[in-house]
Design a protein around this motif. Structure first.
Motif, PDB file in Angstrom:
ATOM      1  N   LYS A  41       7.827  43.558 -52.172  1.00 29.68           N
ATOM      2  CA  LYS A  41       8.838  42.423 -51.969  1.00 29.68           C
ATOM      3  C   LYS A  41       9.969  42.802 -51.708  1.00 29.68           C
ATOM      4  O   LYS A  41      10.575  42.462 -50.815  1.00 29.68           O
ATOM      5  N   THR A  42      10.450  43.983 -52.400  1.00 29.48           N
ATOM      6  CA  THR A  42      11.775  44.391 -51.948  1.00 29.48           C
ATOM      7  C   THR A  42      11.717  45.029 -50.723  1.00 29.48           C
ATOM      8  O   THR A  42      12.795  44.817 -49.783  1.00 29.48           O
ATOM      9  N   CYS A  43      10.654  45.631 -50.255  1.00 27.07           N
ATOM     10  CA  CYS A  43      10.642  46.210 -48.759  1.00 27.07           C
ATOM     11  C   CYS A  43      10.759  45.348 -47.653  1.00 27.07           C
ATOM     12  O   CYS A  43      11.274  45.415 -47.014  1.00 27.07           O
ATOM     13  N   GLU A  44       9.944  44.238 -48.051  1.00 20.25           N
ATOM     14  CA  GLU A  44      10.026  43.017 -47.191  1.00 20.25           C
ATOM     15  C   GLU A  44      11.216  42.304 -46.897  1.00 20.25           C
ATOM     16  O   GLU A  44      11.739  42.048 -45.957  1.00 20.25           O
ATOM     17  N   GLU A  45      12.052  42.286 -48.234  1.00 26.16           N
ATOM     18  CA  GLU A  45      13.347  41.750 -48.110  1.00 26.16           C
ATOM     19  C   GLU A  45      14.536  42.762 -47.125  1.00 26.16           C
ATOM     20  O   GLU A  45      15.233  42.041 -46.677  1.00 26.16           O
ATOM     21  N   LYS A  46      14.156  43.648 -47.599  1.00 23.68           N
ATOM     22  CA  LYS A  46      15.097  44.753 -46.786  1.00 23.68           C
ATOM     23  C   LYS A  46      14.708  45.387 -45.765  1.00 23.68           C
ATOM     24  O   LYS A  46      15.493  46.385 -45.145  1.00 23.68           O
ATOM     25  N   ASN A  47      13.545  45.041 -45.220  1.00 21.82           N
ATOM     26  CA  ASN A  47      12.927  45.477 -43.919  1.00 21.82           C
ATOM     27  C   ASN A  47      12.710  47.196 -44.091  1.00 21.82           C
ATOM     28  O   ASN A  47      12.835  47.769 -42.962  1.00 21.82           O
ATOM     29  N   SER A  53      13.386  53.861 -55.965  1.00 20.82           N
ATOM     30  CA  SER A  53      14.243  52.515 -56.211  1.00 20.82           C
ATOM     31  C   SER A  53      15.760  52.914 -55.882  1.00 20.82           C
ATOM     32  O   SER A  53      16.390  52.068 -55.402  1.00 20.82           O
ATOM     33  N   ASN A  54      16.230  54.176 -56.164  1.00 26.12           N
ATOM     34  CA  ASN A  54      17.514  54.554 -55.889  1.00 26.12           C
ATOM     35  C   ASN A  54      17.667  54.817 -54.329  1.00 26.12           C
ATOM     36  O   ASN A  54      18.364  54.136 -53.718  1.00 26.12           O
ATOM     37  N   ALA A  55      16.516  55.148 -53.553  1.00 25.27           N
ATOM     38  CA  ALA A  55      16.576  55.007 -51.895  1.00 25.27           C
ATOM     39  C   ALA A  55      16.457  53.647 -51.594  1.00 25.27           C
ATOM     40  O   ALA A  55      17.316  53.508 -50.338  1.00 25.27           O
ATOM     41  N   LEU A  56      16.038  52.536 -52.084  1.00 28.18           N
ATOM     42  CA  LEU A  56      16.217  51.471 -51.625  1.00 28.18           C
ATOM     43  C   LEU A  56      17.645  50.877 -52.165  1.00 28.18           C
ATOM     44  O   LEU A  56      18.033  49.900 -51.179  1.00 28.18           O
ATOM     45  N   LYS A  57      18.185  51.219 -52.984  1.00 28.38           N
ATOM     46  CA  LYS A  57      19.429  50.483 -53.514  1.00 28.38           C
ATOM     47  C   LYS A  57      20.631  51.386 -52.807  1.00 28.38           C
ATOM     48  O   LYS A  57      21.375  50.522 -52.190  1.00 28.38           O
ATOM     49  N   TYR A  58      20.620  52.516 -52.771  1.00 32.18           N
ATOM     50  CA  TYR A  58      21.604  52.939 -51.989  1.00 32.18           C
ATOM     51  C   TYR A  58      21.388  53.315 -50.367  1.00 32.18           C
ATOM     52  O   TYR A  58      21.620  54.490 -49.809  1.00 32.18           O
ATOM     53  N   HIS A  59      21.206  52.119 -49.753  1.00 31.15           N
ATOM     54  CA  HIS A  59      20.825  52.357 -48.323  1.00 31.15           C
ATOM     55  C   HIS A  59      22.063  52.007 -47.401  1.00 31.15           C
ATOM     56  O   HIS A  59      23.047  51.349 -48.084  1.00 31.15           O
ATOM     57  N   SER A  60      22.037  52.639 -46.280  1.00 32.68           N
ATOM     58  CA  SER A  60      23.016  52.360 -45.426  1.00 32.68           C
ATOM     59  C   SER A  60      22.838  50.961 -44.476  1.00 32.68           C
ATOM     60  O   SER A  60      22.082  50.130 -44.952  1.00 32.68           O
ATOM     61  N   GLY A  61      23.662  50.720 -43.412  1.00 31.79           N
ATOM     62  CA  GLY A  61      23.499  49.602 -42.672  1.00 31.79           C
ATOM     63  C   GLY A  61      22.084  49.402 -41.957  1.00 31.79           C
ATOM     64  O   GLY A  61      21.549  48.424 -41.737  1.00 31.79           O
ATOM     65  N   ARG A  62      21.691  50.643 -41.917  1.00 32.79           N
ATOM     66  CA  ARG A  62      20.086  50.699 -41.253  1.00 32.79           C
ATOM     67  C   ARG A  62      18.944  50.194 -42.435  1.00 32.79           C
ATOM     68  O   ARG A  62      19.308  50.306 -43.550  1.00 32.79           O
ATOM     69  N   ALA A  63      17.771  49.884 -41.749  1.00 35.51           N
ATOM     70  CA  ALA A  63      16.731  49.488 -42.577  1.00 35.51           C
ATOM     71  C   ALA A  63      16.324  50.749 -43.157  1.00 35.51           C
ATOM     72  O   ALA A  63      15.939  51.772 -42.724  1.00 35.51           O
ATOM     73  N   LYS A  68      12.585  61.602 -49.384  1.00 34.64           N
ATOM     74  CA  LYS A  68      13.639  61.607 -48.300  1.00 34.64           C
ATOM     75  C   LYS A  68      14.068  60.257 -48.014  1.00 34.64           C
ATOM     76  O   LYS A  68      12.678  59.365 -47.804  1.00 34.64           O
ATOM     77  N   ASP A  69      15.127  59.881 -47.760  1.00 34.06           N
ATOM     78  CA  ASP A  69      15.734  58.591 -47.271  1.00 34.06           C
ATOM     79  C   ASP A  69      16.559  58.841 -46.400  1.00 34.06           C
ATOM     80  O   ASP A  69      17.207  59.715 -45.849  1.00 34.06           O
ATOM     81  N   ASN A  70      17.063  57.782 -45.808  1.00 34.12           N
ATOM     82  CA  ASN A  70      17.973  57.528 -44.587  1.00 34.12           C
ATOM     83  C   ASN A  70      19.280  56.940 -45.192  1.00 34.12           C
ATOM     84  O   ASN A  70      19.914  56.187 -44.524  1.00 34.12           O
ATOM     85  N   GLY A  71      19.504  56.982 -46.516  1.00 34.69           N
ATOM     86  CA  GLY A  71      20.816  56.112 -47.154  1.00 34.69           C
ATOM     87  C   GLY A  71      22.162  56.736 -47.069  1.00 34.69           C
ATOM     88  O   GLY A  71      22.348  57.424 -46.120  1.00 34.69           O
ATOM     89  N   ILE A  72      22.854  56.542 -47.808  1.00 31.90           N
ATOM     90  CA  ILE A  72      24.513  56.598 -47.670  1.00 31.90           C
ATOM     91  C   ILE A  72      24.529  58.153 -48.080  1.00 31.90           C
ATOM     92  O   ILE A  72      26.031  58.523 -47.689  1.00 31.90           O
ATOM     93  N   GLY A  73      23.730  58.840 -48.595  1.00 35.94           N
ATOM     94  CA  GLY A  73      23.981  60.354 -48.957  1.00 35.94           C
ATOM     95  C   GLY A  73      24.733  60.344 -50.230  1.00 35.94           C
ATOM     96  O   GLY A  73      25.439  59.663 -50.679  1.00 35.94           O
ATOM     97  N   ILE A  74      25.057  61.719 -50.527  1.00 37.51           N
ATOM     98  CA  ILE A  74      25.793  62.289 -51.619  1.00 37.51           C
ATOM     99  C   ILE A  74      26.282  63.437 -51.400  1.00 37.51           C
ATOM    100  O   ILE A  74      26.121  64.441 -50.800  1.00 37.51           O
ATOM    101  N   ASP A  75      27.800  63.463 -51.751  1.00 33.53           N
ATOM    102  CA  ASP A  75      28.639  64.573 -51.625  1.00 33.53           C
ATOM    103  C   ASP A  75      28.288  65.806 -52.415  1.00 33.53           C
ATOM    104  O   ASP A  75      27.589  65.482 -53.591  1.00 33.53           O
TER     105      ASP A  75
END
Length: 621
Positions: free
Chosen positions: A491-497, A524-534, A553-560
């Motif tokens: 369901k979360t994946c459907e909502e966030k594409n 869950s963290n990968a879905l939460k800390y996502h960037s503007g992209r799907a 591996k995700d394409n999210g906001i990243g970590i310093d």
């Protein structure tokens, strides 16, 4: 003042010191343990300043105070000062809090770590001394556990095992992994006897190769005791190639026999069994035991009379058995022999038996070595092993107590919190919109804070359960497990594409529930800390010899990169709650689960470039 009732009773019965102070460091209240620890009466302690109980020269004190002011809490090591001026190491946990319309105060817990520091130093010193002794001997020492896995070995083993034995030793691997397959049945029988209390000696000849000439080594196998129980095996390997070659040459002529003995410090002897006469040559007898050859020659019972009374019967019985009841060509034994100064040396005595055509012993030519240093090394090694085990047991006990404390504390907090939450909700239902806008905002803040506290307590309970879970490790198909995980997040994946791609996974031995939780937290963290992209998440696995390494591996906001280690510390957050929800426990739980499976967890990431979380689990669970 510190709250009365049950909390006051808990604090008064605590072994650690509890303080309530003003932000300037003035003590308002303290428990009995604080008074005992610092040597003050309760009345004396009230009004005492921080600098009177905390050494202002404590390393990093200013930075720790600044950190507490900025973050509201700090945990650090400082130096305490008793009333009598005595200084001692302490572990400090301090938080700033405030109540309505009151100035800020601090609540501080102090633990005396004097004994811990002393034991750590003793253990470190003992380990260093033992390592210096063993690493400065030319003999090889290998320690095995009861399952015959290599626990440790000295520097000589690391440098010479490949040359002398043809294979290197590796910690954690079975001794049979490096053995000649043809010798495995013999070795299994030998180790079975040693683990039953026997001490075995053997001489092994290593054939010549292109890389090195022939070697002859003496191997001593002895049980390793702890609290009168056999806990493993210690192996001592001594290169006797040179000694054996010299013994063979000694058989050719008396002249060569004499000069050869000059090249060794062993006590060399030639026993004419038929006439019961002993010829001794070389300097070993005098150098090792303080006796001159002439003195030994004048007394027929010179050697026997100086064997330790507790060892004499065992030594003579064994020697007689080998000489007159077997056809063996070698006799060897280990016993105690009295030096000229009255002290006893541990000796290793070995002789070559010359028999006639009928097999009767005629002569025995041998060499006696002083192995006292090796015996001392074994004793020191045993003592170190005992200390290490005791320290490990203390750490395990401490960890169990901490887990129990966290579980009980968080569990017991739920009931009063449930009551607070219920009455806040009733208060909001009755008075929201009936007072003023500010009151409504206060009600919202209170209810929200209670809800967040509830989530925090539940997360803390979950964290404490990780190390105490009784669920057994079982064969787990990760393909099925991750299929269930994708359904949870459908369901979360459907909502966030979002898309979750899972590569082929192995079947591993693991705690299925905890492994599911680990993957769930990372996804869950990968879905939460996502960037503007799907969001795009890829889960993969690399199989290695001793472990599995998994990647999320995700394409999210990243970590310093400067926060790569800190994010796995419990309650550590990189973002405010208004930006991203959560308690800061999720990754700490992941770390604890990975470690419980014999692995570790880490991250590779940069700001704006996504994150790749890796964790490993052992294949030897």
């Amino acid at each position: 003042m510190i709250e009365s009732g049950i909390y006051r009773a808990m604090i008064e019965n605590a072994m650690d010191a509890f303080f309530l102070t003003k932000t300037d460091g003035t003590i308002l209240d303290a428990n009995s343990a604080a008074c005992e620890m610092f040597g003050y009466t309760p009345d004396e302690l009230r009004g005492v300043k921080r600098k009177q109980i905390i050494d202002i020269e404590s390393p990093g004190l200013a930075e720790h105070l600044k950190e507490r002011q900025e973050k509201g809490k700090v945990v650090c090591e400082l130096i305490g000062i008793r009333k009598n001026g005595e200084k001692f190491p302490i572990w400090v946990s301090s938080v700033i809090f405030s109540e309505e319309e009151e100035e800020q105060k601090t609540f501080t817990i102090i633990h005396d770590i004097t004994e811990l520091k002393r034991r750590e130093k003793e253990l470190k010193d003992a380990e260093m001394n033992m390592r210096m002794v063993l690493n400065n001997t030319e003999e090889l020492f290998i320690i095995l556990d009861k399952d015959l896995r290599v626990i440790n070995f000295n520097k000589a083993t690391e440098e010479k095992s490949k040359k002398l034995l043809g294979v290197p030793f590796e910690k954690g691997r079975s001794i049979f992994d490096s053995a000649d397959p043809q010798r495995v049945p013999y070795l299994k029988e030998l180790y079975a006897e040693v683990l039953n209390g026997s001490i075995r000696m053997s001489t092994v000849e290593i054939p010549a190769t292109v890389e090195h000439p022939k070697f002859i080594i003496d191997i001593r196998y002895a049980p390793l005791y702890e609290n009168e129980e056999i806990e493993g095996v210690i192996i001592n390997i001594h290169d006797v190639t040179e000694t054996k070659e010299k013994e063979a040459k000694l058989l050719q002529t008396n002249e060569r026999f004499y000069y050869a003995t000059k090249a060794t410090n062993d006590a060399i002897w030639d026993w004419d069994i038929q006439q019961d006469k002993v010829l001794r040559v070389g300097d070993g007898l005098e150098n090792m035991f303080g006796y001159e050859i002439a003195e030994a020659a004048s007394d027929k019972n010179f050697w026997i009379d100086r064997v330790h009374p507790d060892d004499i019967k065992m030594m003579t019985d064994k020697r007689s058995h080998v000489l007159f009841h077997t056809n063996e060509l070698y006799w060897e034994d280990e016993y105690r022999f009295r030096r000229s100064d009255g002290t006893y040396a541990y000796v290793f005595d070995k002789g070559y038996i010359i028999r006639d055509a009928e097999g009767k012993p005629q002569r025995m030519i041998g060499a006696t070595q002083d192995v006292s240093q090796r015996k001392e090394s074994e004793a020191l090694l045993l003592e170190l092993n005992n200390r290490l085990k005791k320290r490990a047991e203390e750490l395990v006990s401490s960890n169990i107590e901490l887990e129990r404390f966290a579980y009980v504390a968080s569990h017991d907090l739920q009931e009063p919190l449930r009551m607070v939450t219920s009455f806040l909700q009733l208060f909001r239902k009755r008075y929201e919109g009936k007072i003023d806008e500010t009151a409504d905002q206060y009600i919202h803040f209170a209810v929200d804070g209670a809800e967040r506290m509830k989530i925090l307590i539940m997360d803390l309970l979950e964290y404490s359960r990780v190390g105490s879970s009784a669920e057994v490790f079982q064969e787990t198909d990760l393909n099925e497990l991750l299929k269930e995980l994708r359904e949870v997040f459908s369901k979360t994946c459907e909502e966030k594409n979002a898309t979750i791609h899972v590569e082929a996974m192995p079947i591993v031995k693991a705690n299925k529930t905890q492994l599911f939780q680990l993957f769930q937290n990372l996804v869950s963290n990968a879905l939460k800390y996502h960037s503007g992209r799907a969001p795009e998440i890829v889960i993969s696995c690399e199989e290695k010899e001793d472990e599995y390494v998994f990647s999320v591996k995700d394409n999210g906001i990243g970590i310093d990169p400067s926060f790569h280690e800190k994010i796995f510390v419990i309650f550590h957050r990189l973002h405010s709650r208004s930006e991203y929800g959560g308690t800061g426990i999720g990754l700490a739980i992941c770390k604890k689960i990975a470690e419980r499976h014999g692995g570790k967890i880490w991250v590779e990431s940069e700001l704006g470039k996504g994150s790749n979380f890796f964790f490993s689990i052992s294949r030897r669970i």
